[in-house]
Design a protein around this motif. Structure first.
Motif, mmCIF file in Angstrom:
data_model
loop_
_atom_site.group_PDB
_atom_site.id
_atom_site.type_symbol
_atom_site.label_atom_id
_atom_site.label_comp_id
_atom_site.label_asym_id
_atom_site.label_seq_id
_atom_site.Cartn_x
_atom_site.Cartn_y
_atom_site.Cartn_z
ATOM 1 N N GLY A 236 0.803 -1.222 0.000
ATOM 2 C CA GLY A 236 0.000 0.000 0.000
ATOM 3 C C GLY A 236 0.831 1.264 0.000
ATOM 4 O O GLY A 236 2.034 1.255 -0.292
ATOM 5 N N ASP A 237 0.172 2.380 0.363
ATOM 6 C CA ASP A 237 0.832 3.681 0.351
ATOM 7 C C ASP A 237 1.987 3.756 1.343
ATOM 8 O O ASP A 237 3.027 4.367 1.058
ATOM 9 C CB ASP A 237 -0.183 4.793 0.664
ATOM 10 C CG ASP A 237 -1.156 5.031 -0.481
ATOM 11 O OD1 ASP A 237 -0.840 4.627 -1.617
ATOM 12 O OD2 ASP A 237 -2.223 5.611 -0.244
ATOM 13 N N GLU B 68 10.993 5.355 -9.041
ATOM 14 C CA GLU B 68 12.361 5.738 -8.671
ATOM 15 C C GLU B 68 13.275 4.529 -8.492
ATOM 16 O O GLU B 68 14.490 4.677 -8.352
ATOM 17 C CB GLU B 68 12.327 6.559 -7.372
ATOM 18 C CG GLU B 68 11.673 7.914 -7.547
ATOM 19 C CD GLU B 68 11.306 8.580 -6.239
ATOM 20 O OE1 GLU B 68 10.749 9.699 -6.284
ATOM 21 O OE2 GLU B 68 11.566 7.999 -5.170
ATOM 22 N N GLY B 69 12.691 3.340 -8.504
ATOM 23 C CA GLY B 69 13.505 2.131 -8.409
ATOM 24 C C GLY B 69 12.979 1.161 -7.376
ATOM 25 O O GLY B 69 13.126 1.401 -6.178
ATOM 26 N N CYS B 70 12.364 0.076 -7.854
ATOM 27 C CA CYS B 70 11.780 -0.895 -6.944
ATOM 28 C C CYS B 70 11.330 -2.120 -7.723
ATOM 29 O O CYS B 70 10.677 -2.001 -8.759
ATOM 30 C CB CYS B 70 10.582 -0.277 -6.215
ATOM 31 S SG CYS B 70 9.654 -1.428 -5.191
ATOM 32 N N GLU B 71 11.658 -3.299 -7.207
ATOM 33 C CA GLU B 71 11.113 -4.538 -7.743
ATOM 34 C C GLU B 71 9.856 -4.867 -6.948
ATOM 35 O O GLU B 71 9.851 -4.774 -5.713
ATOM 36 C CB GLU B 71 12.123 -5.672 -7.623
ATOM 37 C CG GLU B 71 13.361 -5.502 -8.497
ATOM 38 C CD GLU B 71 13.038 -5.559 -9.983
ATOM 39 O OE1 GLU B 71 12.122 -6.339 -10.354
ATOM 40 O OE2 GLU B 71 13.680 -4.835 -10.761
ATOM 41 N N ARG B 72 8.797 -5.248 -7.638
ATOM 42 C CA ARG B 72 7.537 -5.553 -6.957
ATOM 43 C C ARG B 72 7.183 -7.023 -7.161
ATOM 44 O O ARG B 72 7.207 -7.528 -8.286
ATOM 45 C CB ARG B 72 6.415 -4.655 -7.484
ATOM 46 C CG ARG B 72 6.724 -3.182 -7.342
ATOM 47 C CD ARG B 72 5.719 -2.305 -8.071
ATOM 48 N NE ARG B 72 4.448 -2.226 -7.360
ATOM 49 C CZ ARG B 72 3.401 -1.531 -7.819
ATOM 50 N NH1 ARG B 72 3.476 -0.897 -8.982
ATOM 51 N NH2 ARG B 72 2.287 -1.487 -7.115
ATOM 52 N N ARG C 69 -1.658 0.130 -9.245
ATOM 53 C CA ARG C 69 -1.295 1.536 -9.029
ATOM 54 C C ARG C 69 0.217 1.617 -8.841
ATOM 55 O O ARG C 69 0.785 0.948 -7.983
ATOM 56 C CB ARG C 69 -2.035 2.085 -7.812
ATOM 57 C CG ARG C 69 -3.545 1.988 -7.976
ATOM 58 C CD ARG C 69 -4.313 2.475 -6.753
ATOM 59 N NE ARG C 69 -5.717 2.130 -6.884
ATOM 60 C CZ ARG C 69 -6.598 2.812 -7.595
ATOM 61 N NH1 ARG C 69 -6.212 3.915 -8.223
ATOM 62 N NH2 ARG C 69 -7.861 2.425 -7.683
ATOM 63 N N THR C 70 0.826 2.431 -9.668
ATOM 64 C CA THR C 70 2.272 2.615 -9.617
ATOM 65 C C THR C 70 2.560 4.029 -9.150
ATOM 66 O O THR C 70 2.174 4.994 -9.805
ATOM 67 C CB THR C 70 2.908 2.375 -10.997
ATOM 68 O OG1 THR C 70 2.621 1.032 -11.413
ATOM 69 C CG2 THR C 70 4.408 2.580 -10.948
ATOM 70 N N SER C 71 3.222 4.148 -8.011
ATOM 71 C CA SER C 71 3.481 5.461 -7.426
ATOM 72 C C SER C 71 4.780 6.053 -7.964
ATOM 73 O O SER C 71 5.582 5.373 -8.613
ATOM 74 C CB SER C 71 3.564 5.351 -5.904
ATOM 75 O OG SER C 71 4.784 4.723 -5.526
#
Length: 488
Positions: free
Chosen positions: A303-304, A355-359, A348-350
């Motif tokens: 989440g956020d 800025e750099g993140c593997e999900r 949803r992509t923030s």
């Protein structure tokens, strides 16, 4: 509203962002707001739709078509007057609200919605720039004293409304600055704290007394809830000293992950990590600050709050950042025919993700592993939903490096000891039990004690907190005076 044919002529315009390499070097806001002309075009897209679902989609019931039309006509001051009539803090919602109003926009049924949030952002920033935001001091004082406990958006909204009704309001906050999770939780790159500070000065001029560093009641000895209080007041003393007490603290009890290895060093709740960075940004020194610099970081929770941990970790200089989500990956586009005008289920992509993140989706953590008492990794497995329960998928086990793990899986309830100190009944989820009825709304089972915001409804949005604070203020005013002129 707007230009009659505007929704057919103009495309949605998004607010811009400063480049990633530039913005990850600091904690300042990086959103590029709309120009006057762009805001006018967005206002022109507002349809004369007959039934403005955006109004009901907005928890504070902003009169959206009206201020859209006024911005289209470049009547900015009247647009601010309309916005200010329903929302105490548009600079908060214009920055961090997910905009359920846009999901409900009639144009969103088969097109892109009007950029309502960006218009709101433009209106309030212009209002502050031109000095239209001024204190509204009550002409008559009632002599009634109200204590508001918790200075997040619900508490701030309630305190402001009650002060404008003429009551003597004292706002209590256990930490050293006003704002609740707006201050110590929302990263500065999403909302700089000058926006809170300006409102505090306005509210002081309106007669609100602020008492920071004051803990009302007690936290459990092992609590991880942020608490920088220097003095304590008992609930009994507060009830004795004030004519009414309104509890507006947050749902601060973080959801834990009780798996093997949880006691290893390097595993922290998000709300241990984020407030420290807010404090550093304010110029304070934090002993033993949790740092992501040079580390493999795992954020558990999609989440956020998890996104905020991602953005902050990147600014620390993390080696890698990976975010886990238990639920399966949502579709990139919602089924509008099925969900409109309600909040849609979609990916949803923030800005922090960008800025750099593997999900990783549909993934569960089974165990934390470590060496010499410190976390070095974790073991996971992919899951799927069967008969309403998550079950492991054989053969999907995997190990990840992790030198810092941040638990951002949401919040389960307010701290129980606070409610118990007042003798307030709790609902099945551990929140303060209070209805939102027109007569006696937000009142608890304890005489002259009310509850609103996350403390009453559980973890929710800033805009919902503002709504509840405003409505609870009206109920408190009615309780004290027998009637109220405050808007509900």
């Amino acid at each position: 509203m707007g230009k009659v044919t505007g929704f057919m002529e103009y495309e949605r315009i998004e607010e811009g962002y400063k480049p990633v390499p530039e913005r990850v070097k600091h904690y300042k806001e990086f959103v590029i707001g709309l120009t006057d002309e762009q805001a006018k075009v967005q206002g022109a897209r507002c349809m004369d739709c007959g039934i403005p679902f955006c109004n009901s989609g907005c928890p504070v019931n902003n009169i959206i078509p009206d201020f859209n039309d006024l911005v289209y006509r470049q009547d900015w001051q009247d647009a601010f007057t309309v916005l200010d009539s329903t929302n105490n803090f548009p600079e908060f919602t214009g920055r961090i609200c997910p905009a359920p109003c846009e999901a409900a926009c009639t144009l969103n049924f088969n097109d892109d919605p009007v950029g309502i949030k960006s218009i709101e952002h433009a209106i309030i920033d212009r209002a502050w720039e031109h000095g239209w935001v001024k204190p509204r001091v009550a002409r008559v004082r009632t002599g009634k004293k109200v204590a508001v406990v918790g200075s997040g958006p619900a508490g701030m909204a309630a305190a402001q409304q009650l002060a404008r009704a003429g009551h003597e309001v004292t706002l209590f906050e256990k930490n050293d600055r006003i704002g609740g999770l707006l201050r110590y939780g929302i990263p500065d790159f999403k909302m700089e704290k000058v926006h809170i500070d300006r409102r505090v000065e306005q509210m002081k001029a309106e007669g609100v007394t602020f008492r920071t560093g004051v803990m009302v009641g007690e936290l459990p000895k092992d609590s991880k809830v942020t608490n920088w209080a220097k003095e304590t007041i008992s609930p009994a003393q507060l009830r004795k000293d004030f004519d009414a007490v309104l509890l507006t603290g947050g749902a601060e009890q973080s959801r834990d992950l009780p798996v093997p290895g949880r006691d290893l060093d390097g595993i922290h709740f998000a709300m241990e990590f984020l407030p420290q960075q807010n404090k550093v940004n304010a110029g304070d020194k934090v002993k033993g600050q949790i740092s992501a610099a040079g580390k493999h970081v795992i954020v558990i929770g999609g989440g956020d709050t998890g996104s905020d941990c991602v953005g902050t970790s990147n600014r620390h200089g993390a080696k890698t950042v990976t975010q886990f989500e238990l639920m399966p990956m949502p579709p990139e586009q919602e089924n509008k025919a099925l969900t409109w005008p309600y909040w849609p289920y979609k990916l949803r992509t923030s800005s922090s993700h960008e800025e750099g993140c593997e999900r990783e989706f549909a993934i569960a953590t089974k165990e934390f592993t470590g060496e010499k008492g410190k976390v070095t990794g974790l073991k996971t497995v992919h899951v799927e939903m069967k008969d309403g329960k998550f079950v492991e998928i054989p053969g999907t086990e995997k190990e990840y490096k992790a030198e810092l793990v941040l638990l951002a899986m949401g919040f389960v309830s307010p701290v129980a000891s606070i409610l118990e100190g007042f003798g307030v009944e709790k609902d099945a989820r551990g929140n303060a039990r209070a209805t939102t009825d027109f007569n006696g709304g937000y009142a608890t089972n304890v005489p002259k004690v009310f509850a609103a915001g996350d403390m009453r409804r559980g973890q929710s949005l800033v805009v919902w907190a503002i709504r509840e604070g405003r409505q609870a203020a009206r109920s408190v005013d009615e309780f004290l005076m027998g009637f109220s002129d405050l808007p509900r």
